[in-house]
Design an enzyme around this catalytic site. Structure first.
Site, mmCIF file in Angstrom:
data_model
loop_
_atom_site.group_PDB
_atom_site.id
_atom_site.type_symbol
_atom_site.label_atom_id
_atom_site.label_comp_id
_atom_site.label_asym_id
_atom_site.label_seq_id
_atom_site.Cartn_x
_atom_site.Cartn_y
_atom_site.Cartn_z
ATOM 1 N N GLY A 99 0.817 -1.304 0.015
ATOM 2 C CA GLY A 99 -0.033 0.063 0.042
ATOM 3 C C GLY A 99 1.073 1.226 -0.005
ATOM 4 O O GLY A 99 1.708 1.315 -0.835
ATOM 5 N N MET A 100 0.673 2.175 0.916
ATOM 6 C CA MET A 100 1.519 3.382 1.063
ATOM 7 C C MET A 100 1.508 3.962 2.595
ATOM 8 O O MET A 100 0.889 3.518 3.461
ATOM 9 C CB MET A 100 1.098 4.539 0.195
ATOM 10 C CG MET A 100 -0.463 4.748 0.797
ATOM 11 S SD MET A 100 -1.476 5.700 -0.076
ATOM 12 C CE MET A 100 0.022 6.930 -0.887
ATOM 13 N N ASP A 160 12.612 -8.940 7.463
ATOM 14 C CA ASP A 160 12.894 -8.164 6.394
ATOM 15 C C ASP A 160 13.603 -6.742 6.855
ATOM 16 O O ASP A 160 13.188 -5.683 6.531
ATOM 17 C CB ASP A 160 11.394 -7.422 5.738
ATOM 18 C CG ASP A 160 11.531 -6.903 4.488
ATOM 19 O OD1 ASP A 160 12.720 -7.219 3.868
ATOM 20 O OD2 ASP A 160 10.868 -6.266 3.997
#
Length: 420
Positions: A94-95, A207
């Site tokens: 998404g953002m 990550d």
């Protein structure tokens, strides 16, 4: 939260350092194509390159987002409004955009994720249980709906203006290496944050990379962010192996291991530290197989026993024998022996031989940070490094705690003062 580093970065270093082994390396690359190493599929890559979700989701500058928060101590619900300012990061998730709270003037980051109705949002569940100086803080969350009836989850996070990635690139643009004190500060805080995630929460981030490490440019406090890939690892339960951004991916993931441990985060931390020392990624692979080639060019061929520790299915595979590349040639400058020693502890092929996050924190490479007179280059004090809570020190042997918390910090820490 930022876009990935370009794959071309660091290729000159690889070519320069491996002239004498080029024929072996070519053979290695060709042979390893037969390994059927699991890399991201085309579907995965398509998911990673989806168009940015911006139109109609409230991230346009000046757009006002209004939500209500539960009242505290029996009080009525409170209305809060955010004014969107600008987008700071986009990706397949998404953002993320910067916004300002109308009521308080506080600047926040809002991560907006399309909510798939088929799945519960693991990131929200994880972030609700986290509380640590080196982990980004979730202030609250809310859902929003578009005209198309799409539901978005909005995570309202503390705003930290910089990332390790952008900070490192600013030095690269000036053809400078990052000062060693910052390499120590950032690496230590990653390790401390991971010690909390691994030991207190049983959580693997999966990550760790410079883009997911936020930095306050004034205090140099670091915060781990983006828990979209994070997971509580349960022994005996399989996990996907094609996680973690390529340059920072541990070799057992490249080998397709599904019962990996939090040691994958430790490998990634070594990759970040090496990148800060080198000024570019240490292992700039262009594919899953090429990533392993890059690792072998530096660390040498893994032994049969090491391969067994990563993934027993590959023990019969015949690897060309390549010798490890000396660290002083990799970095082409004199590194402190403590830095080399810590990198060696991070970069073990066998996951169970890598140091833990707590062991990394007490490594001599960070002794300078424990000096009561240590300061930032501009004379300001270091960010808080030793404000440990009881939960962080639980289960750690007393002799390790003694090395973890310097004497001057014990006097300032109420809990430590009571137990010293």
């Amino acid at each position: 939260m930022e876009s990935h580093l370009g794959n071309g970065v660091g290729s000159s270093r690889s070519a320069k350092n491996t002239k004498n082994t080029s024929s072996s390396v070519d053979w290695l690359s060709r042979d390893m194509l037969e390994m059927k190493i699991r890399d991201k599929t085309e579907a995965d890559e398509e998911r990673d390159s989806e168009p940015d979700i911006i139109d109609g989701v409230g991230a346009e500058p000046g757009h006002v987002i209004t939500t209500t928060l539960p009242g505290r101590n029996g009080q009525s619900r409170q209305t809060v409004s955010y004014i969107a300012e600008h987008v700071v990061g986009t990706g397949s998730f998404g953002m993320v955009f910067q916004a300002k709270c109308r009521e308080t003037g506080e600047v926040v980051a809002i991560k907006k994720v399309l909510q798939d109705k088929r799945y519960k949002n693991r990131e929200l569940q994880i972030m609700q249980m986290l509380d640590h100086p080196n982990v980004v803080c979730l202030k609250h969350s809310f859902y929003s709906r578009t005209e198309n009836e799409e539901v978005y989850l909005n995570l309202v996070l503390e705003f930290v203006p910089e990332t390790v990635n952008r900070t490192a690139r600013s030095y690269s643009r000036m053809n400078q290496l990052m000062p060693l004190i910052y390499v120590k500060l950032y690496t230590y805080q990653i390790c401390r944050g991971l010690a909390y995630l691994h030991n207190c929460c049983g959580l693997c981030h999966r990550d760790i990379k410079p883009q997911n490490l936020l930095v306050n440019p004034h205090t140099h406090q670091l915060k781990i962010c983006d828990f979209g890939s994070a997971k509580v690892l349960v022994k005996g339960e399989p996990n996907i192996s094609y996680i973690c951004s390529r340059y920072y991916r541990a070799p057992e993931l490249i080998f397709g291991a599904t019962e990996y441990t939090t040691a994958i985060d430790i490998w990634s931390t070594g990759c970040v530290m090496a990148e800060l020392l080198l000024g570019q990624p240490l292992f700039p692979g262009e594919s899953g197989v090429d990533q392993l080639v890059e690792i072998i060019k530096v660390l040498g061929t893994p032994t049969r026993e090491e391969i067994k520790c990563m993934n027993p299915n590959y023990t019969e595979f015949k690897f060309p024998q390549i010798k490890p590349h000396p660290w002083h040639k990799v970095f082409q400058k004199r590194l402190p022996p403590e830095a080399v020693d810590l990198l060696c502890r991070f970069f073990q092929y066998s996951p169970n031989l890598r140091c833990t996050a707590v062991e990394a924190c007490i490594h001599p490479f960070f002794d300078e940070l424990r000096d009561p007179n240590a300061r930032l280059p501009n004379g300001r004090p270091l960010p808080p490094l030793f404000n440990f809570k009881p939960q962080e020190l639980s289960g750690i042997p007393p002799e390790t705690v003694d090395r973890l918390v310097p004497e001057h910090a014990r006097k300032q820490n109420h809990f430590m003062a009571l137990h010293s």
